[in-house]
Each structure stands twice: as C-alpha cells, then as structure tokens.
Design an enzyme around this catalytic site. Structure first.
Site, PDB file in Angstrom:
ATOM      1  N   SER A  15       0.813  -1.230   0.000  1.00 46.38           N
ATOM      2  CA  SER A  15       0.000   0.000   0.000  1.00 46.38           C
ATOM      3  C   SER A  15       0.844   1.277   0.000  1.00 46.38           C
ATOM      4  CB  SER A  15      -0.915   0.016   1.221  1.00 46.38           C
ATOM      5  OG  SER A  15      -1.613   1.245   1.258  1.00 46.38           O
ATOM      6  N   LYS A  66     -14.138  -3.707   1.202  1.00 43.25           N
ATOM      7  CA  LYS A  66     -15.002  -2.521   1.044  1.00 43.25           C
ATOM      8  C   LYS A  66     -16.472  -2.833   1.308  1.00 43.25           C
ATOM      9  CE  LYS A  66     -11.938  -0.010  -2.070  1.00 43.25           C
ATOM     10  NZ  LYS A  66     -11.749   0.681  -3.339  1.00 43.25           N
TER      11      LYS A  66
HETATM   12  P1  NDP Z   1     -14.167  -6.390  -9.193  1.00 45.55           P
HETATM   13  O1  NDP Z   1     -13.568  -7.728  -8.966  1.00 45.55           O
HETATM   14  O2  NDP Z   1     -15.304  -5.932  -8.328  1.00 45.55           O
HETATM   15  O3  NDP Z   1     -14.695  -6.302 -10.713  1.00 45.55           O
HETATM   16  C1  NDP Z   1     -13.910  -6.756 -11.746  1.00 45.55           C
HETATM   17  C2  NDP Z   1     -14.494  -6.299 -13.097  1.00 45.55           C
HETATM   18  O4  NDP Z   1     -13.523  -6.575 -14.094  1.00 45.55           O
HETATM   19  C3  NDP Z   1     -15.771  -7.013 -13.527  1.00 45.55           C
HETATM   20  O5  NDP Z   1     -16.546  -6.132 -14.280  1.00 45.55           O
HETATM   21  C4  NDP Z   1     -15.215  -8.150 -14.411  1.00 45.55           C
HETATM   22  O6  NDP Z   1     -16.128  -8.593 -15.406  1.00 45.55           O
HETATM   23  C5  NDP Z   1     -14.081  -7.442 -15.084  1.00 45.55           C
HETATM   24  N1  NDP Z   1     -12.998  -8.320 -15.540  1.00 45.55           N
HETATM   25  C6  NDP Z   1     -12.137  -9.039 -14.771  1.00 45.55           C
HETATM   26  N2  NDP Z   1     -11.229  -9.662 -15.552  1.00 45.55           N
HETATM   27  C7  NDP Z   1     -11.531  -9.324 -16.842  1.00 45.55           C
HETATM   28  C8  NDP Z   1     -10.964  -9.667 -18.104  1.00 45.55           C
HETATM   29  N3  NDP Z   1      -9.885 -10.456 -18.205  1.00 45.55           N
HETATM   30  N4  NDP Z   1     -11.538  -9.143 -19.213  1.00 45.55           N
HETATM   31  C9  NDP Z   1     -12.610  -8.344 -19.127  1.00 45.55           C
HETATM   32  N5  NDP Z   1     -13.193  -7.994 -17.966  1.00 45.55           N
HETATM   33  C10 NDP Z   1     -12.661  -8.478 -16.833  1.00 45.55           C
HETATM   34  O7  NDP Z   1     -12.934  -5.358  -9.142  1.00 45.55           O
HETATM   35  P2  NDP Z   1     -12.992  -3.810  -8.777  1.00 45.55           P
HETATM   36  O8  NDP Z   1     -14.174  -3.233  -9.453  1.00 45.55           O
HETATM   37  O9  NDP Z   1     -12.851  -3.640  -7.305  1.00 45.55           O
HETATM   38  O10 NDP Z   1     -11.610  -3.242  -9.401  1.00 45.55           O
HETATM   39  C11 NDP Z   1     -11.438  -3.066 -10.806  1.00 45.55           C
HETATM   40  C12 NDP Z   1     -10.133  -2.327 -11.105  1.00 45.55           C
HETATM   41  O11 NDP Z   1     -10.132  -1.012 -10.577  1.00 45.55           O
HETATM   42  C13 NDP Z   1      -8.880  -3.000 -10.532  1.00 45.55           C
HETATM   43  O12 NDP Z   1      -7.883  -2.965 -11.534  1.00 45.55           O
HETATM   44  C14 NDP Z   1      -8.491  -2.110  -9.365  1.00 45.55           C
HETATM   45  O13 NDP Z   1      -7.103  -2.169  -9.116  1.00 45.55           O
HETATM   46  C15 NDP Z   1      -8.917  -0.749  -9.885  1.00 45.55           C
HETATM   47  N6  NDP Z   1      -9.149   0.257  -8.813  1.00 45.55           N
HETATM   48  C16 NDP Z   1      -8.319   1.354  -8.743  1.00 45.55           C
HETATM   49  C17 NDP Z   1      -8.493   2.336  -7.771  1.00 45.55           C
HETATM   50  C18 NDP Z   1      -7.561   3.519  -7.711  1.00 45.55           C
HETATM   51  O14 NDP Z   1      -7.559   4.274  -6.714  1.00 45.55           O
HETATM   52  N7  NDP Z   1      -6.764   3.779  -8.735  1.00 45.55           N
HETATM   53  C19 NDP Z   1      -9.579   2.237  -6.765  1.00 45.55           C
HETATM   54  C20 NDP Z   1     -10.421   1.055  -6.943  1.00 45.55           C
HETATM   55  C21 NDP Z   1     -10.185   0.106  -7.927  1.00 45.55           C
HETATM   56  P3  NDP Z   1     -17.240  -9.773 -15.139  1.00 45.55           P
HETATM   57  O15 NDP Z   1     -18.339  -9.110 -14.386  1.00 45.55           O
HETATM   58  O16 NDP Z   1     -17.634 -10.209 -16.494  1.00 45.55           O
HETATM   59  O17 NDP Z   1     -16.514 -10.821 -14.329  1.00 45.55           O
END
Ligand code: NDP
Length: 274
Positions: A15, A66
């Site tokens: 972190s 979260k």
């Molecule tokens: P979740 O696990 O809740 O959601 C993941 C999402 O990604 C779903 O929509 C899933 O689709 C999709 N997904 C996963 N793998 C693939 C793939 N190979 N191809 C296409 N779609 C894919 O994760 P979060 O929403 O918590 O986080 C998402 C991203 O945001 C992460 O990279 C995280 O690091 C980033 N993030 C950054 C922050 C920042 O401060 N910069 C803050 C919060 C998050 P499906 O529904 O079809 O499975």
C-alpha cells in the site's frame, strides 16, 4: 499524542497510502499517524474493533473489505450508500461512519489534474464490479452527454445501469454492444489490466481528442493504455491520480482540510519509475 489512522487490506504490504497520508499530514501541519494494517480475510470486524479500542480515529479500506466496511457502518454517507461500498471509516462516539471517496477521487483526477471536464462528454465505463459502481453517480453529477456501461457479462452492466436510472438514463451491455459508437472518455474499471490483458473492444471506439483512463496503475503504460493508444485515443492516463485524490478526499473527511496532491502525485510517479 498523534491521532491514529490506518488502511486495512489483505494483502496490504504494497500500500502507498501510509506514504501519501504522511505527506498530507506534513504539508497541512496535521498531527496524524497513518499505518498499514493487515486484517485476516474473515477477521475484518475484529480488526476494526481492536483498532477502535487502541484509539483509532479513522481507517481506509481496500481489497477485499469494502463491502464488509459497508455492512459494518452504523451510518452511511449518501455517496457510500449509492456505491454499495465503503473505503473511508470514521470512528466517533461509538458510531462507525462509512463514506466512499473513490468516485470523487476519479472525477477530481479527470477534471482537475487531466483538465478534462465531464460536461457534454460521451463516456464509456468498462466493467461492472465494485470500482465501476462507486464512480457512476459522481460521473453522472458531472452532466455528461451520455454514459454507457460495458462489461464482459452484459447482464451485470445492465443491472448496474438500472440501479442508477433514477439519476439519468444509462446505456449498458457487453463490449460488442458498443460497436458503431464513439466516446470522448473511456474509463477502464475492469480488472483486465491486473491480469495483463487487453479488452475485446471494437475499433473506432475513440472519438477525436478522446481520453482513455485506466483505474489501474503501475510502471509505464498499462495494457489498456497501450491498446487505447493503438486504437486512436489522443490521451491516456492511469489511476495513480485517482489513488492520490481519493486519499485527499478521505483526509478532508477526517481532518476538515483538503491537501494539495500535485507534489504527492509527482513523488509517487517518480517512485514507480514510469
Ligand atoms: P471487481 O472484482 O469488483 O470487478 C472486476 C471487473 O472486471 C468485472 O466487471 C469483471 O467482469 C471485469 N474483468 C475481470 N477480468 C476481466 C478480463 N480479463 N476481461 C474483461 N473484464 C474483466 O474489481 P474492482 O471493481 O474492485 O476493481 C477493478 C479495477 O479497478 C482494478 O484494476 C483495481 O485495481 C482498480 N481500482 C483502482 C483504484 C484507484 O484508486 N486507482 C480504486 C479502486 C479500484 P465480469 O463481471 O464479467 O466478471
């Protein structure tokens, strides 16, 4: 004695939040100590109760807690209730106040740091997980011309759009459903870049002058940024600014003062080496 704050996650060793908050505290003259604390995957509630007993004033919450933090909160801000997730907790008089600063962090980064106003823009939000849900209301508050949510499983995107239909009409579907449309701002909130993968996006998605924004960050371009650049996006950005801005917003919630982020962001970028 300094006021104690921390970030809970699992894993948490990576972190950047302790360094960010230490810089904010120094810049604003606030007497704050901020630590990273590992909580067991099934031990979030106990970890919070131990932290409060030790005098903790507030905590940030990251993956995978979260939603636990949302359920544990005794009061929720409007934006946390909308997001269905909490990343900022304040402990006060026996209450646990849950807030979510991720959406404000993203929007501040895009509007203020990247000079990209949302008003009148055609926005495409990729992904329908927790990160996507948390930014929809703040994006809509910026009065874009339209918002389309696209996800690998289109039904999840449609359910998300329906959950925000009282704010504005939101289009949704799988990635293929964006074929033939173009967007001024494309935000990647999927975890695909984490897996080192690009996305099956149709060509001609990026309108002239479009910004491609990946919530993920790291050294150099993320896979999504590379893909977007090759498909014609004029500007690309990663989520490091969102990280700094959501932290500044949490600092404001706790301390009543909003720190400047420019120097912190420059230092984070220099440390990443990209
Ligand atoms: P979740 O696990 O809740 O959601 C993941 C999402 O990604 C779903 O929509 C899933 O689709 C999709 N997904 C996963 N793998 C693939 C793939 N190979 N191809 C296409 N779609 C894919 O994760 P979060 O929403 O918590 O986080 C998402 C991203 O945001 C992460 O990279 C995280 O690091 C980033 N993030 C950054 C922050 C920042 O401060 N910069 C803050 C919060 C998050 P499906 O529904 O079809 O499975």
């Amino acid at each position: 004695m300094s006021d104690l704050y921390c970030v809970f996650g699992n894993p948490i060793a990576h972190s950047k939040s302790p360094a960010i908050h230490a810089a904010f505290a120094a810049a604003t003259g606030q007497d704050v100590v901020y630590e990273a604390r590992l909580a067991a995957v099934d031990g979030f509630k106990q970890a919070i109760s131990d932290f409060v007993a030790a005098g903790g004033k507030g905590a940030n919450v990251t993956v995978p807690f979260k939603e636990d933090a949302f359920r544990l909160s005794t009061q929720l801000s409007e934006r946390a209730a909308r997001a269905g997730a909490v990343n900022t907790l304040t402990f006060k008089g026996g209450e646990i106040l849950g807030d979510n600063t991720d959406g404000a962090g993203l929007v501040n980064d895009i509007i203020c740091n990247l000079n990209c106003p949302l008003a009148g823009k055609r926005i495409l939000l990729l992904g329908a997980g927790g990160a996507s849900r948390g930014v929809i209301a703040p994006l809509l508050a910026g009065k874009p011309a339209s918002l389309f949510i696209a996800n690998r499983s289109g039904e999840k995107a449609e359910a998300l759009a329906a959950a925000f239909a009282d704010i504005a009409a939101v289009d949704a579907g799988n990635f293929a459903k964006t074929t033939g449309r173009s967007f001024d701002l494309v935000i990647n909130a999927t975890a695909a870049s984490l897996a080192g993968e690009g996305l099956p996006l149709p060509t001609c998605l990026f309108a002239s002058g479009a910004l491609a924004y990946d919530m993920m960050y790291g050294k150099g371009e993320t896979p999504f940024m590379t893909q977007a650049r090759e498909q014609g996006a004029a500007f690309c950005a990663d989520g490091l600014g969102m990280l700094a801005e959501q932290a500044a917003e949490a600092f404001l919630v706790w301390r009543g003062v909003r720190p400047e982020t420019a120097q912190v962001l420059a230092d984070l970028r220099a440390k990443l080496g990209g």
